[in-house]
Scaffold this active site. Structure first.
Site, PDB file in Angstrom:
ATOM      1  CB  VAL A 127      -0.911   0.050   1.252  1.00 17.25           C
ATOM      2  CG1 VAL A 127      -1.841   1.249   1.182  1.00 17.25           C
ATOM      3  CG2 VAL A 127      -1.725  -1.227   1.392  1.00 17.25           C
ATOM      4  N   GLY A 182       4.276   3.756 -19.799  1.00 22.04           N
ATOM      5  CA  GLY A 182       4.497   2.679 -18.832  1.00 22.04           C
ATOM      6  C   GLY A 182       3.858   2.940 -17.478  1.00 22.04           C
ATOM      7  CG  ASP A 196      -3.948  -0.861  -7.280  1.00 22.78           C
ATOM      8  OD1 ASP A 196      -3.226  -1.864  -7.167  1.00 22.78           O
ATOM      9  OD2 ASP A 196      -3.610   0.271  -6.881  1.00 22.78           O
ATOM     10  CE  LYS A 200      -1.989   0.002  -4.152  1.00 23.39           C
ATOM     11  NZ  LYS A 200      -1.637   1.012  -5.165  1.00 23.39           N
TER      12      LYS A 200
END
Ligand SMILES: NC(=O)c1ccc[n+]([C@@H]2O[C@H](COP(=O)([O-])OP(=O)(O)OC[C@H]3O[C@@H](n4cnc5c(N)ncnc54)[C@H](OP(=O)(O)O)[C@@H]3O)[C@@H](O)[C@H]2O)c1
Length: 404
Positions: A127, A182, A196, A200
């Site tokens: 995290v 990227g 995501d 977390k």
């Protein structure tokens, strides 16, 4: 000297290798003799890498070396990462990881296995990437009653939202650019759909409560529906748009946990957290407000956080670094009870119907001359259920919650 191994020489694994070698002297000041990189497990060979001679494809070689006391799992995914971690812990080898997917889904089990075998399972980098967050939460804030923890926990979406805000660009266009640079993965779903961030905030909620919060039990909304016009309205009214993970503890010890885009007011410290940076806000009943800020991802920052855990594990050989995370589930408040203020955009043709439905509940008219065909407004505070009931027969272009 403590012998270590890296499982998975990808972005984070390379960062771990660079920190272990580049900051050898700094590490040796803390761990007598330092941390030696003994092995790197990966599917591929890396003939051009300075670490080529460390690469093995045989996990047994690592497990059967009695000198290996600490490994880092930077492979990602649930399997074989779980099995590899479990097997190491069962041998008394501490495991440090950046793998939030595994920590969220099975971290509690791995902590239990670590406890049974007098070693540690640590996951600072899972995290907030390079931001020291879990260690302060567990070591410096144990005495606090944390009432809320929330923030920007995903660098990719923060980058996308920042670019949309600054350049008036569309979501798809900025996502493509982020992928070329990227910053976003080829399959960006986990980031842009909020999974995501959701994982977390679930991990943080579990640590704050000492019980289990599962990501799939929480409300999650991503950023794919945010459009350039939303930023124009936000800016005119002194807000920006951020994807936030939010965890609030109620008086009765239940929790509200959600991930969603929010309008953040200009005066709030999270307003200034831009690009790939993360910012996490914690409120404790004694310490008051705290904010953690830094790079939430990236090879070296994340590698640095993994190595921080490896140092702690190396200093605690034969012991377990305790982390409380019980099997019992946290009592999660139904999402329908969450109270928010909403920013809404609709076609001008809907104005009368909206005013009728939201009679007495409209706090502010946000319409702008730049959008003559639209009606925009801010509601007063209301529950999700109340908003959904009032909005049932109406068509909205946008509905974004507002951080108060
Ligand atoms: N990137 C970041 O900035 C960041 C930040 C915080 C947390 N994380 C988390 O950290 C973890 C690693 O991320 P990453 O970006 O470093 O991923 P990555 O670049 O894909 O690296 C993973 C590495 O593990 C290797 N690998 C996969 N399966 C393996 C197996 N069975 N045996 C041995 N090696 C295996 C991969 O090989 P192949 O390439 O051949 O598959 C690759 O070299 C993920 O859980 C991620 O969510 C990443």
């Amino acid at each position: 000297m403590i012998k270590t191994a890296i499982l998975g020489l990808g972005n984070v694994g390379k960062g771990v290798a660079s920190v272990l070698t580049g900051n050898r002297a700094e590490i040796a000041r803390k761990v007598p003799g330092g941390l030696e990189l003994g092995y790197i497990l990966d599917i591929r060979d890396f003939p051009d890498s300075p670490f080529a001679d460390k690469v093995t494809h045989d996990y047994e070689e690592i497990l059967n070396d009695p000198e290996v006391k600490v490994i880092c799992e930077t492979m990602g995914g649930k399997e074989p990462a779980f099995t590899f971690s479990r097997r190491a812990l069962e041998k008394g080898i501490s495991v440090c990881t950046s793998n939030k997917e595994l920590v969220e889904a099975r971290g509690r089990e791995l902590l239990e296995i670590a406890r049974e075998h007098n070693c540690s399972y640590l996951f600072e980098a899972s995290v907030g990437g390079g931001i020291p967050l879990i260690a302060p939460l567990l070591n410096c804030l144990e005495q606090e009653r944390i009432s809320s923890i929330f923030g920007i926990l995903n660098g990719t979406t923060n980058y996308i939202l920042t670019k949309m805000d600054r350049f008036g660009a569309g979501y798809e266009e900025v996502l493509k650019e982020a992928q070329e640079l990227g910053y976003a993965e080829r399959n960006p779903e986990a980031d842009v759909e909020g999974y995501d961030t959701g994982r977390k905030i679930a991990i943080l909620s579990s640590l704050v409560s000492g019980k289990t919060v599962r990501f799939e039990d929480t409300y999650t909304e991503g950023i794919t529906k945010i459009c350039p016009a939303d930023f124009v309205y936000a800016e005119e009214h002194h807000y920006c748009i951020k994807l936030l993970g939010i965890s609030s503890r109620m008086e009765d010890e239940s929790f509200n946990v959600l991930t969603a885009p929010y309008l953040v007011p200009q005066g709030h410290p999270l307003y200034a957290v831009s690009d790939v940076f993360n910012g996490i806000f914690i409120h404790g009943n004694m310490v008051d407000d705290l904010m953690f800020y830094g790079r939430g991802a990236g090879t070296l920052p994340t590698g640095s956080a993994v190595v921080a855990d490896m140092i702690q594990a190396a200093l605690s050989i034969g012991k377990t670094i305790p982390i409380r995370w019980d099997k019992e589930r946290v009592d999660l408040k139904p999402h329908s009870e969450l109270v928010s203020t909403f920013f809404v955009r609709t076609d001008l043709s809907e104005q009368e119907a909206v005013r009728k439905a939201f009679d007495g509940k409209i706090a502010d008219d946000w319409s702008l001359p730049a959008f003559p065909d639209e009606y925009a407004f801010l509601t007063g505070p209301m529950s999700e259920a109340e908003f959904a009931a009032l909005a049932e027969k109406l068509k909205f272009k946008t509905r974004i919650r507002v951080l108060c």
